[in-house]
Design a protein around this motif. Sequence first.
Motif, PDB file in Angstrom:
ATOM      1  N   VAL A 230       9.113   1.019   1.498  1.00 49.96           N
ATOM      2  CA  VAL A 230       7.743   0.544   1.295  1.00 49.96           C
ATOM      3  C   VAL A 230       7.431  -0.486   2.368  1.00 49.96           C
ATOM      4  N   LEU A 231       6.271  -0.319   3.009  1.00 49.55           N
ATOM      5  CA  LEU A 231       5.766  -1.302   3.965  1.00 49.55           C
ATOM      6  C   LEU A 231       4.508  -1.913   3.362  1.00 49.55           C
ATOM      7  N   LEU A 250      10.572   1.899  -6.789  1.00 50.76           N
ATOM      8  CA  LEU A 250      11.569   2.001  -5.732  1.00 50.76           C
ATOM      9  C   LEU A 250      12.776   2.814  -6.178  1.00 50.76           C
ATOM     10  N   ALA A 251      13.292   3.615  -5.259  1.00 52.59           N
ATOM     11  CA  ALA A 251      14.551   4.319  -5.501  1.00 52.59           C
ATOM     12  C   ALA A 251      15.709   3.333  -5.317  1.00 52.59           C
ATOM     13  N   PRO A 252      16.873   3.614  -5.922  1.00 52.42           N
ATOM     14  CA  PRO A 252      18.035   2.754  -5.680  1.00 52.42           C
ATOM     15  C   PRO A 252      18.347   2.654  -4.193  1.00 52.42           C
ATOM     16  N   GLY A 253      18.594   1.438  -3.711  1.00 49.57           N
ATOM     17  CA  GLY A 253      18.903   1.233  -2.305  1.00 49.57           C
ATOM     18  C   GLY A 253      17.707   1.238  -1.385  1.00 49.57           C
ATOM     19  N   VAL A 256      12.333  -2.515   1.587  1.00 47.37           N
ATOM     20  CA  VAL A 256      10.968  -3.006   1.474  1.00 47.37           C
ATOM     21  C   VAL A 256      10.708  -3.953   2.641  1.00 47.37           C
ATOM     22  N   ILE A 257       9.612  -3.719   3.356  1.00 46.89           N
ATOM     23  CA  ILE A 257       9.199  -4.576   4.457  1.00 46.89           C
ATOM     24  C   ILE A 257       7.908  -5.266   4.038  1.00 46.89           C
ATOM     25  N   SER A 291       7.874 -11.872   8.593  1.00 42.51           N
ATOM     26  CA  SER A 291       8.037 -10.511   8.085  1.00 42.51           C
ATOM     27  C   SER A 291       9.431 -10.417   7.479  1.00 42.51           C
ATOM     28  N   LEU A 292       9.515  -9.871   6.277  1.00 41.77           N
ATOM     29  CA  LEU A 292      10.771  -9.824   5.534  1.00 41.77           C
ATOM     30  C   LEU A 292      11.230  -8.394   5.333  1.00 41.77           C
ATOM     31  N   LEU A 293      12.528  -8.181   5.448  1.00 41.92           N
ATOM     32  CA  LEU A 293      13.162  -6.911   5.090  1.00 41.92           C
ATOM     33  C   LEU A 293      14.075  -7.168   3.906  1.00 41.92           C
TER      34      LEU A 293
END
Length: 298
Positions: A230-231, A250-253, A256-257, A291-293
């Motif tokens: 997901v962005l 969200l799927a496992p693993g 997300v940005i 910006s976060l990952l």
Amino acid sequence: MTSTTTPATHKASFTVADEATARPAVDVLTEVFFEGDAAVAAFERPDGRWDVTVHFADPPDQALVRELVGGAAGADVARTLTFEVVEAKDWVKASLDDLVPVPAGRFMVHGSHDRARVPGNKLGIEIEAALAFGTGHHGTTRGCLLLLDHVLKTCAPRRVLDLGTGTGVLAIAAAKATRRSVLASDIDAPSVMVARENARLNGAGPLVQVIRATGFAAAEFAEAGPFDLVLANILANPLRQLAAPMQRHLAPGAFVILSGLLTPQARAVRAAYRARGLVPIRHLRIEGWSSLLLQKQQ
């Protein structure tokens, strides 16, 4: 470039003490107003102070503009904000004449006049100049593209969402890089139209589905998910509010940005997602924006 001259434009202006105060105000205004509806500029005066002006195509919500300026530059500055109607001018063209192609990892955002300047080893994303606000020329978008490039070096996400797509830049980048379908959403009807047109222009039209939606309310989210990536390049408060519903899609693993954050806001947003089981991986800081990952735990 198509002319954007209007019979008259509406201008908001204010002055701040220095560049450090002007920058966050300009960035917030640029992020909030839809591409092409407002042109924001800041100029240093001979005395070292900075003048900030915003030209609007239509009469702006003055209370909203004052609130945004107050939040970024302080209540005293917001009280000095003035509004006026000015003579006709092609203000979008005037504010964008100096834009150049912007590289971000494997991607390069450019205008139609710079197609020939995209190297063969880059994925070009073409955005018409009149829509160039919110493309790779802003630190938040560049941060997202750099983090997307990082993620794609380690995995190949099959289900991708661009939440708050704006001009569609991130959805187009993901679609062109993965050659997979991408769901893109925005709460703003003109943004939906712009993103669809930009996807078509970039040869990604069949891969990018753009819908108008608020949050995760639309049925398309459940149909297209759970998402592997997901962005979301929005703003801090909406991102915090979306932590819980996003986690459920969200799927496992999943990666997300997140972006649209002034750097001091990043800690609170990161904490909201950590509380939902998303672990911080990387934090990019570009021009005062973060910006976060993050990655959802398995």
